[in-house]
Motif scaffolding. Sequence first.
Motif, PDB file in Angstrom:
ATOM      1  N   TYR A 317      -5.770  -3.029   1.854  1.00 30.88           N
ATOM      2  CA  TYR A 317      -4.534  -2.292   1.563  1.00 30.88           C
ATOM      3  C   TYR A 317      -3.347  -2.894   2.315  1.00 30.88           C
ATOM      4  O   TYR A 317      -2.202  -2.755   1.891  1.00 30.88           O
ATOM      5  CB  TYR A 317      -4.682  -0.814   1.925  1.00 30.88           C
ATOM      6  N   ALA A 318      -3.638  -3.548   3.472  1.00 29.28           N
ATOM      7  CA  ALA A 318      -2.549  -4.152   4.248  1.00 29.28           C
ATOM      8  C   ALA A 318      -2.135  -5.498   3.668  1.00 29.28           C
ATOM      9  O   ALA A 318      -1.043  -5.986   3.970  1.00 29.28           O
ATOM     10  CB  ALA A 318      -2.994  -4.322   5.701  1.00 29.28           C
ATOM     11  N   SER A 319      -2.989  -6.067   2.847  1.00 31.17           N
ATOM     12  CA  SER A 319      -2.662  -7.377   2.273  1.00 31.17           C
ATOM     13  C   SER A 319      -1.848  -7.205   0.992  1.00 31.17           C
ATOM     14  O   SER A 319      -2.242  -6.456   0.091  1.00 31.17           O
ATOM     15  CB  SER A 319      -3.961  -8.132   1.965  1.00 31.17           C
ATOM     16  N   LYS A 320      -0.723  -7.917   0.931  1.00 30.43           N
ATOM     17  CA  LYS A 320       0.146  -7.816  -0.252  1.00 30.43           C
ATOM     18  C   LYS A 320      -0.504  -8.446  -1.477  1.00 30.43           C
ATOM     19  O   LYS A 320      -0.141  -8.139  -2.607  1.00 30.43           O
ATOM     20  CB  LYS A 320       1.486  -8.500   0.020  1.00 30.43           C
ATOM     21  N   HIS A 321      -1.424  -9.355  -1.227  1.00 27.11           N
ATOM     22  CA  HIS A 321      -1.982 -10.123  -2.346  1.00 27.11           C
ATOM     23  C   HIS A 321      -3.208  -9.465  -2.971  1.00 27.11           C
ATOM     24  O   HIS A 321      -3.684  -9.903  -4.003  1.00 27.11           O
ATOM     25  CB  HIS A 321      -2.346 -11.533  -1.863  1.00 27.11           C
ATOM     26  N   SER A 322      -3.711  -8.408  -2.335  1.00 27.78           N
ATOM     27  CA  SER A 322      -4.938  -7.803  -2.862  1.00 27.78           C
ATOM     28  C   SER A 322      -4.679  -6.945  -4.093  1.00 27.78           C
ATOM     29  O   SER A 322      -5.581  -6.681  -4.873  1.00 27.78           O
ATOM     30  CB  SER A 322      -5.583  -6.930  -1.776  1.00 27.78           C
ATOM     31  N   GLY A 323      -3.433  -6.473  -4.249  1.00 27.96           N
ATOM     32  CA  GLY A 323      -3.094  -5.612  -5.378  1.00 27.96           C
ATOM     33  C   GLY A 323      -3.647  -4.208  -5.248  1.00 27.96           C
ATOM     34  O   GLY A 323      -3.657  -3.448  -6.219  1.00 27.96           O
ATOM     35  N   GLN A 324      -4.090  -3.841  -4.036  1.00 31.07           N
ATOM     36  CA  GLN A 324      -4.660  -2.509  -3.850  1.00 31.07           C
ATOM     37  C   GLN A 324      -3.605  -1.450  -3.542  1.00 31.07           C
ATOM     38  O   GLN A 324      -3.925  -0.269  -3.464  1.00 31.07           O
ATOM     39  CB  GLN A 324      -5.697  -2.535  -2.719  1.00 31.07           C
ATOM     40  N   MET A 325      -2.378  -1.929  -3.321  1.00 38.36           N
ATOM     41  CA  MET A 325      -1.266  -0.976  -3.193  1.00 38.36           C
ATOM     42  C   MET A 325      -0.337  -1.266  -4.370  1.00 38.36           C
ATOM     43  O   MET A 325       0.197  -2.372  -4.482  1.00 38.36           O
ATOM     44  CB  MET A 325      -0.504  -1.160  -1.879  1.00 38.36           C
ATOM     45  N   SER A 326      -0.129  -0.281  -5.222  1.00 33.56           N
ATOM     46  CA  SER A 326       0.686  -0.529  -6.412  1.00 33.56           C
ATOM     47  C   SER A 326       1.813   0.498  -6.480  1.00 33.56           C
ATOM     48  O   SER A 326       1.675   1.616  -5.963  1.00 33.56           O
ATOM     49  CB  SER A 326      -0.186  -0.430  -7.656  1.00 33.56           C
ATOM     50  N   PRO A 327       2.936   0.116  -7.101  1.00 29.88           N
ATOM     51  CA  PRO A 327       4.049   1.076  -7.177  1.00 29.88           C
ATOM     52  C   PRO A 327       3.783   2.161  -8.229  1.00 29.88           C
ATOM     53  O   PRO A 327       3.179   1.883  -9.262  1.00 29.88           O
ATOM     54  CB  PRO A 327       5.248   0.210  -7.558  1.00 29.88           C
ATOM     55  N   CYS A 328       4.253   3.364  -7.949  1.00 25.24           N
ATOM     56  CA  CYS A 328       4.143   4.441  -8.935  1.00 25.24           C
ATOM     57  C   CYS A 328       5.337   4.346  -9.880  1.00 25.24           C
ATOM     58  O   CYS A 328       6.151   3.434  -9.770  1.00 25.24           O
ATOM     59  CB  CYS A 328       4.111   5.807  -8.237  1.00 25.24           C
ATOM     60  N   SER A 329       5.472   5.298 -10.800  1.00 20.65           N
ATOM     61  CA  SER A 329       6.560   5.226 -11.789  1.00 20.65           C
ATOM     62  C   SER A 329       7.926   5.333 -11.119  1.00 20.65           C
ATOM     63  O   SER A 329       8.933   4.887 -11.664  1.00 20.65           O
ATOM     64  CB  SER A 329       6.405   6.340 -12.815  1.00 20.65           C
ATOM     65  N   LYS A 330       7.966   5.911  -9.906  1.00 26.23           N
ATOM     66  CA  LYS A 330       9.252   6.026  -9.204  1.00 26.23           C
ATOM     67  C   LYS A 330       9.444   4.900  -8.197  1.00 26.23           C
ATOM     68  O   LYS A 330      10.404   4.904  -7.426  1.00 26.23           O
ATOM     69  CB  LYS A 330       9.333   7.374  -8.495  1.00 26.23           C
ATOM     70  N   GLY A 331       8.495   3.975  -8.141  1.00 30.20           N
ATOM     71  CA  GLY A 331       8.650   2.816  -7.263  1.00 30.20           C
ATOM     72  C   GLY A 331       8.059   2.989  -5.882  1.00 30.20           C
ATOM     73  O   GLY A 331       8.159   2.091  -5.051  1.00 30.20           O
ATOM     74  N   HIS A 332       7.429   4.147  -5.594  1.00 35.54           N
ATOM     75  CA  HIS A 332       6.793   4.315  -4.278  1.00 35.54           C
ATOM     76  C   HIS A 332       5.465   3.571  -4.265  1.00 35.54           C
ATOM     77  O   HIS A 332       4.776   3.537  -5.282  1.00 35.54           O
ATOM     78  CB  HIS A 332       6.493   5.791  -3.997  1.00 35.54           C
ATOM     79  N   LEU A 333       5.119   3.035  -3.093  1.00 37.77           N
ATOM     80  CA  LEU A 333       3.813   2.382  -2.986  1.00 37.77           C
ATOM     81  C   LEU A 333       2.728   3.444  -2.851  1.00 37.77           C
ATOM     82  O   LEU A 333       2.897   4.444  -2.149  1.00 37.77           O
ATOM     83  CB  LEU A 333       3.781   1.467  -1.760  1.00 37.77           C
ATOM     84  N   ARG A 334       1.612   3.210  -3.535  1.00 42.10           N
ATOM     85  CA  ARG A 334       0.484   4.147  -3.472  1.00 42.10           C
ATOM     86  C   ARG A 334      -0.812   3.350  -3.494  1.00 42.10           C
ATOM     87  O   ARG A 334      -0.818   2.172  -3.854  1.00 42.10           O
ATOM     88  CB  ARG A 334       0.516   5.106  -4.654  1.00 42.10           C
ATOM     89  N   PHE A 335      -1.890   4.001  -3.142  1.00 42.51           N
ATOM     90  CA  PHE A 335      -3.200   3.365  -3.224  1.00 42.51           C
ATOM     91  C   PHE A 335      -3.555   3.232  -4.704  1.00 42.51           C
ATOM     92  O   PHE A 335      -3.444   4.217  -5.453  1.00 42.51           O
ATOM     93  CB  PHE A 335      -4.252   4.193  -2.492  1.00 42.51           C
ATOM     94  N   ALA A 336      -3.968   2.022  -5.099  1.00 40.20           N
ATOM     95  CA  ALA A 336      -4.214   1.763  -6.521  1.00 40.20           C
ATOM     96  C   ALA A 336      -5.228   2.754  -7.087  1.00 40.20           C
ATOM     97  O   ALA A 336      -6.261   3.021  -6.468  1.00 40.20           O
ATOM     98  CB  ALA A 336      -4.720   0.335  -6.705  1.00 40.20           C
ATOM     99  N   GLY A 337      -4.896   3.315  -8.235  1.00 42.40           N
ATOM    100  CA  GLY A 337      -5.805   4.237  -8.903  1.00 42.40           C
ATOM    101  C   GLY A 337      -5.779   5.650  -8.355  1.00 42.40           C
ATOM    102  O   GLY A 337      -6.563   6.494  -8.784  1.00 42.40           O
TER     103      GLY A 337
END
Lengths: 430, 181
Positions: A317-337
């Motif tokens: 989750y700390a790695s930007k490249h893992s894709g495990q943190m994704s933006p929600c419809s309002k642009g906030h970062l969230r845990f993927a899924g």
Amino acid sequence: MPAVERKPENLVELIWPGRRSEQVMLETTGKSGGAGEIFSIDSKPGFVAKIYHATTSQAHLAQYRRKIQWMVDYKPALPQVPVEYQDIVQLAWPEALILRESRFVGFAMQKIAFDRTLELDYLLNRRQSAQEGLDADFGTLVTVSFNLASIINCLHDRRIAIVDLKPMNVKVYKAELYVSILDCDGFHIATDEFRSDAPQVTPEYLAPEFHDKAVAHPEAQDRFALATIIFRLLNYGIHPFSGVASDQYKYPPELAGRIKQGLYPYGKVAHKNVRKVPASVHEAFPDSLRELFDRAFACSGYSRPSAHEWVDALAIYASKHSGQMSPCSKGHLRFAGRPCPTCMRDALIHGAEVRRRSFLARVQAAPARTLQYVKKTLRQTHSSPFQAALAQAQFTLVQLAPPAPISTRNAIALEILWISGLLITYWWTK
Amino acid sequence: MSPVTATALWLPPLLIAWLWRPRQAAGPSAWILLIAFGALGAWALWFGLYAHPGEPASFAVWRPTVLYWTLAGIMIMGPLLGWGYPVKIILGTYFALSNREWRWINLGLATVYTILGGANLLVASEASYKDWVGFKYSCMMNLLIIVLFRLNFVWLPILADVSIYLYRRTTAAYRYLSSLF
């Protein structure tokens, strides 16, 4: 810059690893703690000195000297940082002994740039951290948690424990998100060649098995405190043992009592006596983190997740490249899924406020609305066709006359006569 | 109850009724009912509260009959003398009925009151005292029906009006007091 006060007692000798010595002049900074005072070193801008208070007993000073000497000689390996961040200090670790007239008085450590850092406490409140210049989104918080767990993992590898681990003792670099741990001379050390205890604890971060007794397993204590800090970081400062007691349950008023009784309401299986704080967003955490939290707060001792497990769990989750943190419809970062915790929190806070205002408005208007409804029903003056039909449905047999055009006072006067008539009738027929 | 207490209880409401009386002209049937009840009320007050030892004991048998026949007489004489239908005053003007319907209701109620007045004397003379008392109280059912009509169609709307007025005044007072602090 204030003039340097060159007192003879400020002339001290630094003893570096390898016993290399150097004479320096200390300059007072005005900062003082429970054990000692912080000085700057005139020829060493990258270092500061901690000089123990003059009231410290000789026996304590001797203990400190042994501990600091060991720490100077055995600095633990810390997580690697990129070359451009080499000036980041991850531990305020003793680097040199300080002697005054050949007597041990303190130690020198690397200086933490306070203008580039903020206390971890500030990250528990988004508004405060924003005021301090750090926009704490979930990506930031996960990264800070990861970096903190990484340092603690390195310390535990060397059988060093912090024990009094709490947000106040941790600094965060605002731009780089690396963390720095203070008060290293209070750490617990349990190596084969040296051992030193750490008696200082903070009840809000103390594992349940160590309340009212000495910390027998310092690493287990660190595991509990680390999980508590990460939980608070990710859950808007909500302590894992703060909750809402069910009815009739005798709920301890202070956090220490709740920790002692294991009243953790954020588990995947709900606690039977304590409910979660309504504003909690723990349900937006991924299952891997929730399982670690459950183990940290529902288990004891070394069954709790280690710092290494936290590092493993948080790394993706700390790695930007893992894709495990994704933006929600309002642009906030969230845990993927997972649901967006920021949106969830906004909905909980603002939704509750909107519902509260709406409820209060309805409560305030209820008596008048009820009376108006009754009045309209009795007078057959409903403006809504549905309500009019509903009201008229009761009186379909007889058509009612329109209300008499008299004031309430006149009506009351007539009714007084009427009631008098009824009383007279009663008297005559009884 | 002492005469002073009794006076303190009935005088203020009547004073309020006088002060808040409607200024519209009342019909003759209303006046005749008012006069009749004034007389009956004065009798009740005098013999019930002020005169000792009260009215003659033999008059107790006649009391319901006097009331029923007085009302029946007013209801029969009212339309004959062109004073309208007194039953309108008794039931109130809640129903939009035709004059024909009012005439029949007036006549019906007059008949009921006449029969009740006669039945009272018959029961008092033929049945036991206990049965007569039971008969009297059962006749109060018509009083209860009138009370229920009045409660539903008149007293509740007045209560609603007064409650709304008090609620608004209380709310205004609360807001005023809140603004002070």
